[in-house]
Design a protein around this motif. Structure first.
Motif, PDB file in Angstrom:
ATOM      1  N   SER B  49       0.132   1.486  -2.768  1.00 20.32           N
ATOM      2  CA  SER B  49       1.058   0.476  -3.277  1.00 20.32           C
ATOM      3  C   SER B  49       0.506  -0.195  -4.537  1.00 20.32           C
ATOM      4  O   SER B  49       1.235  -0.445  -5.496  1.00 20.32           O
ATOM      5  CB  SER B  49       1.333  -0.572  -2.191  1.00 20.32           C
ATOM      6  OG  SER B  49       2.303  -1.493  -2.618  1.00 20.32           O
ATOM      7  N   THR B  59       3.687  -5.585  -1.607  1.00 22.42           N
ATOM      8  CA  THR B  59       4.130  -6.433  -0.507  1.00 22.42           C
ATOM      9  C   THR B  59       3.692  -5.847   0.826  1.00 22.42           C
ATOM     10  O   THR B  59       3.423  -4.649   0.931  1.00 22.42           O
ATOM     11  CB  THR B  59       5.661  -6.568  -0.506  1.00 22.42           C
ATOM     12  OG1 THR B  59       6.243  -5.284  -0.244  1.00 22.42           O
ATOM     13  CG2 THR B  59       6.171  -7.074  -1.841  1.00 22.42           C
ATOM     14  N   MET B  60       3.675  -6.681   1.812  1.00 19.82           N
ATOM     15  CA  MET B  60       3.342  -6.244   3.158  1.00 19.82           C
ATOM     16  C   MET B  60       4.347  -5.186   3.617  1.00 19.82           C
ATOM     17  O   MET B  60       3.979  -4.209   4.279  1.00 19.82           O
ATOM     18  CB  MET B  60       3.368  -7.438   4.110  1.00 19.82           C
ATOM     19  CG  MET B  60       2.393  -8.522   3.739  1.00 19.82           C
ATOM     20  SD  MET B  60       0.706  -8.077   4.120  1.00 19.82           S
ATOM     21  CE  MET B  60       0.543  -8.802   5.748  1.00 19.82           C
ATOM     22  N   ALA B  61       5.598  -5.400   3.283  1.00 23.07           N
ATOM     23  CA  ALA B  61       6.630  -4.455   3.700  1.00 23.07           C
ATOM     24  C   ALA B  61       6.382  -3.084   3.072  1.00 23.07           C
ATOM     25  O   ALA B  61       6.530  -2.061   3.733  1.00 23.07           O
ATOM     26  CB  ALA B  61       8.006  -4.986   3.300  1.00 23.07           C
ATOM     27  N   ASP B  62       5.986  -3.079   1.806  1.00 21.28           N
ATOM     28  CA  ASP B  62       5.742  -1.806   1.137  1.00 21.28           C
ATOM     29  C   ASP B  62       4.556  -1.079   1.746  1.00 21.28           C
ATOM     30  O   ASP B  62       4.572   0.144   1.897  1.00 21.28           O
ATOM     31  CB  ASP B  62       5.514  -2.055  -0.355  1.00 21.28           C
ATOM     32  CG  ASP B  62       5.574  -0.765  -1.153  1.00 21.28           C
ATOM     33  OD1 ASP B  62       6.575  -0.045  -1.001  1.00 21.28           O
ATOM     34  OD2 ASP B  62       4.623  -0.477  -1.894  1.00 21.28           O
ATOM     35  N   ALA B  64       3.501  -1.391   4.860  1.00 19.98           N
ATOM     36  CA  ALA B  64       3.911  -0.909   6.182  1.00 19.98           C
ATOM     37  C   ALA B  64       4.803   0.322   6.044  1.00 19.98           C
ATOM     38  O   ALA B  64       4.620   1.317   6.756  1.00 19.98           O
ATOM     39  CB  ALA B  64       4.634  -2.023   6.930  1.00 19.98           C
ATOM     40  N   ASP B  65       5.752   0.252   5.137  1.00 21.48           N
ATOM     41  CA  ASP B  65       6.629   1.409   4.919  1.00 21.48           C
ATOM     42  C   ASP B  65       5.814   2.626   4.486  1.00 21.48           C
ATOM     43  O   ASP B  65       6.039   3.737   4.966  1.00 21.48           O
ATOM     44  CB  ASP B  65       7.682   1.085   3.853  1.00 21.48           C
ATOM     45  CG  ASP B  65       8.724   0.092   4.362  1.00 21.48           C
ATOM     46  OD1 ASP B  65       8.703  -0.200   5.577  1.00 21.48           O
ATOM     47  OD2 ASP B  65       9.542  -0.379   3.564  1.00 21.48           O
ATOM     48  N   SER B  70       5.816  -0.346  11.309  1.00 26.88           N
ATOM     49  CA  SER B  70       6.729  -1.482  11.267  1.00 26.88           C
ATOM     50  C   SER B  70       6.133  -2.656  10.496  1.00 26.88           C
ATOM     51  O   SER B  70       4.954  -2.680  10.172  1.00 26.88           O
ATOM     52  CB  SER B  70       7.070  -1.928  12.672  1.00 26.88           C
ATOM     53  OG  SER B  70       5.944  -2.536  13.260  1.00 26.88           O
ATOM     54  N   ARG B  71       7.002  -3.625  10.230  1.00 27.54           N
ATOM     55  CA  ARG B  71       6.628  -4.720   9.345  1.00 27.54           C
ATOM     56  C   ARG B  71       5.489  -5.592   9.858  1.00 27.54           C
ATOM     57  O   ARG B  71       4.623  -6.007   9.114  1.00 27.54           O
ATOM     58  CB  ARG B  71       7.863  -5.603   9.083  1.00 27.54           C
ATOM     59  CG  ARG B  71       8.999  -4.893   8.410  1.00 27.54           C
ATOM     60  CD  ARG B  71       8.639  -4.523   6.996  1.00 27.54           C
ATOM     61  NE  ARG B  71       9.429  -3.399   6.499  1.00 27.54           N
ATOM     62  CZ  ARG B  71      10.560  -3.535   5.827  1.00 27.54           C
ATOM     63  NH1 ARG B  71      11.038  -4.721   5.568  1.00 27.54           N
ATOM     64  NH2 ARG B  71      11.207  -2.472   5.419  1.00 27.54           N
ATOM     65  N   GLY B  72       5.520  -5.879  11.123  1.00 20.99           N
ATOM     66  CA  GLY B  72       4.564  -6.851  11.634  1.00 20.99           C
ATOM     67  C   GLY B  72       3.176  -6.293  11.905  1.00 20.99           C
ATOM     68  O   GLY B  72       2.266  -7.043  12.255  1.00 20.99           O
ATOM     69  N   LYS B  81      -2.321 -10.990   4.553  1.00 21.33           N
ATOM     70  CA  LYS B  81      -2.273 -10.132   3.372  1.00 21.33           C
ATOM     71  C   LYS B  81      -3.570 -10.248   2.578  1.00 21.33           C
ATOM     72  O   LYS B  81      -4.107  -9.244   2.114  1.00 21.33           O
ATOM     73  CB  LYS B  81      -1.086 -10.537   2.495  1.00 21.33           C
ATOM     74  CG  LYS B  81      -0.914  -9.671   1.275  1.00 21.33           C
ATOM     75  CD  LYS B  81       0.190 -10.187   0.376  1.00 21.33           C
ATOM     76  CE  LYS B  81       0.394  -9.268  -0.818  1.00 21.33           C
ATOM     77  NZ  LYS B  81       1.411  -9.784  -1.751  1.00 21.33           N
TER      78      LYS B  81
END
Lengths: 238, 238
Positions: B49, B59-62, B64-65, B70-72, B81
């Motif tokens: 990332s 981002t955390m979402a990126d 995880a993806d 999953s997001r958490g 982070k």
DNA sequence: CATCATTTGTTGAACATTCATTCAAAATGG
DNA sequence: CCATTTTGAATGAATGTTCAACAAATGATG
């Protein structure tokens, strides 16, 4: 409410602001001059924020606060945060280019003096200070994923690389060196940027003087005929 | 102080874990990986990332993806982070240190070979690729305003600087050079970092091979007795 | 071996915060 | 009085974090 001039941050920033204002606007025309001055003021505040908080933590609010203005003002003078940052980078690139060209012009016609002047110019106080270096590095860190930044940082390099190559080629001729001009120019310019990076980090006891000394030792190594080593007579305290 | 979970494993064990982490499992979800593998997987996704989107857009979402989770999940394995990023930087610093030390050990006892090996190691494929360089540069850009990053990046430099200085001093003795070892070591390490920066930018046609060539020309210039210039017979592609 | 309990890992939605942007209103200056 | 500049609150989007529920592994017990 009070429209008194807000205290400028550093004397350095003020100097740059006023100088640029004079340079861009020889004949002030009231409103327009005010607008440009305000933009420069915001750009200087942006550099401050980049240096103090880093790219990812630089906010519009911080820039506005740093300039002593209200929150919405940046979106009036610059359309968006992105454009403010691009304008800031362009401003620094312009400033660097002007300084670089001035040093080259001032050095006269001797290639050896020219090269040394360009190297020394990189460590001039007006260009090479923690504030500006931190801002440069902040942009470098984002350049990989931002074509606009990459272009502006790249322009900074590509234009000067050719001059370095030509100077290296000329000195090779007159000195009978064995290196390849292109390769040597790359090594030289990379070292200059690396020294900037070291100065920016500021962890070790690397100062502007130390960095310039290292650059000059590089020149003495690569072009011994043109930049002879200081004789043993001079002091050489460790 | 922030001693996160950094397993000091052998290079082999680490490589095995990494390989498992890199594997993309298209199979159904579920816990099928050990804690360490999952952490490495997330760190690798973080590097991805950083390289793809830059520090400020990571981002955390990126992450995880990118890891296919999953997001958490990141807040479970890493507390925040910030700690994920510190762990990522520490991971890269460890990897670099291991590679560096291995190159030094492998080079034998001859100082000239050792120095050349260290220089060449910096441009090895496993260390010097766009992905990792971009991640390094992303951290550099934030290091100024983040003591933790600065410490980790600084540790990377300070530990090796002494070895460089000693090698320069030894070669100076045996070659009768005029430079100051400390200053020459600074010039050398700065050039190496500057070449990394150039490679990361990737604007010009600078490749790993070109960069290594430039570094070797530096060695030939600074230590001509130890690294003689190639005779006119050898290839010299532009 | 079968069953259940506990620990550990994972999910995804909810939450709170931060921040860039917008805009109507006010201030400024000619 | 008009054009321009500035303000500051409102808005909405993005994002890090939390958490209750869920699932898988592990272990205990019979």
């Amino acid at each position: 409410m009070l429209e008194t001039i807000t205290p400028m941050k550093t004397a350095e920033a003020r100097e740059a602001l006023l100088e640029s204002a004079r340079k861009h606007e020889p004949e002030k025309r009231g409103r327009k001059a005010s607008k440009e001055v305000r933009q420069l003021q915001l750009i200087e505040a942006t550099i401050d924020s980049l240096a103090k908080r880093g790219y990812s933590e630089t906010t519009m609010a911080d820039v506005a606060d740093g300039a002593g203005l209200s929150r919405g003002i940046v979106n009036f003078h610059f359309e968006s945060k992105e454009k403010l940052l691009v304008a800031t980078l362009a401003y620094m690139a312009d400033e660097y280019a002007a300084h670089w060209r001035a040093a080259l012009t001032k050095a006269g016609d001797d290639p050896a003096r020219q090269l040394q002047a360009l190297v020394a110019a990189d460590f001039d106080r007006s260009i090479c200070n923690k504030r500006k270096l931190a801002a440069w590095c902040a942009f470098w860190g984002e350049a990989k994923s931002r074509p606009t930044y990459q272009a502006l940082c790249g322009a900074r390099d590509a234009a000067y690389q050719k001059v370095f190559i030509d100077l290296c080629a000329t000195l090779k001729q007159s000195g009978g060196y064995a290196f390849e001009p292109q390769v040597m120019a790359l090594a030289l310019s990379a070292m200059l940027e690396g020294l900037w990076l070291r100065l920016m980090m500021g962890t070790e006891d690397v100062t502007r003087e130390t960095a310039l000394q290292a650059a000059n030792e590089f020149l003495s190594s690569a072009f011994p005929k043109h930049y002879p080593w200081p004789t043993a007579g001079s002091d050489k305290a460790a």
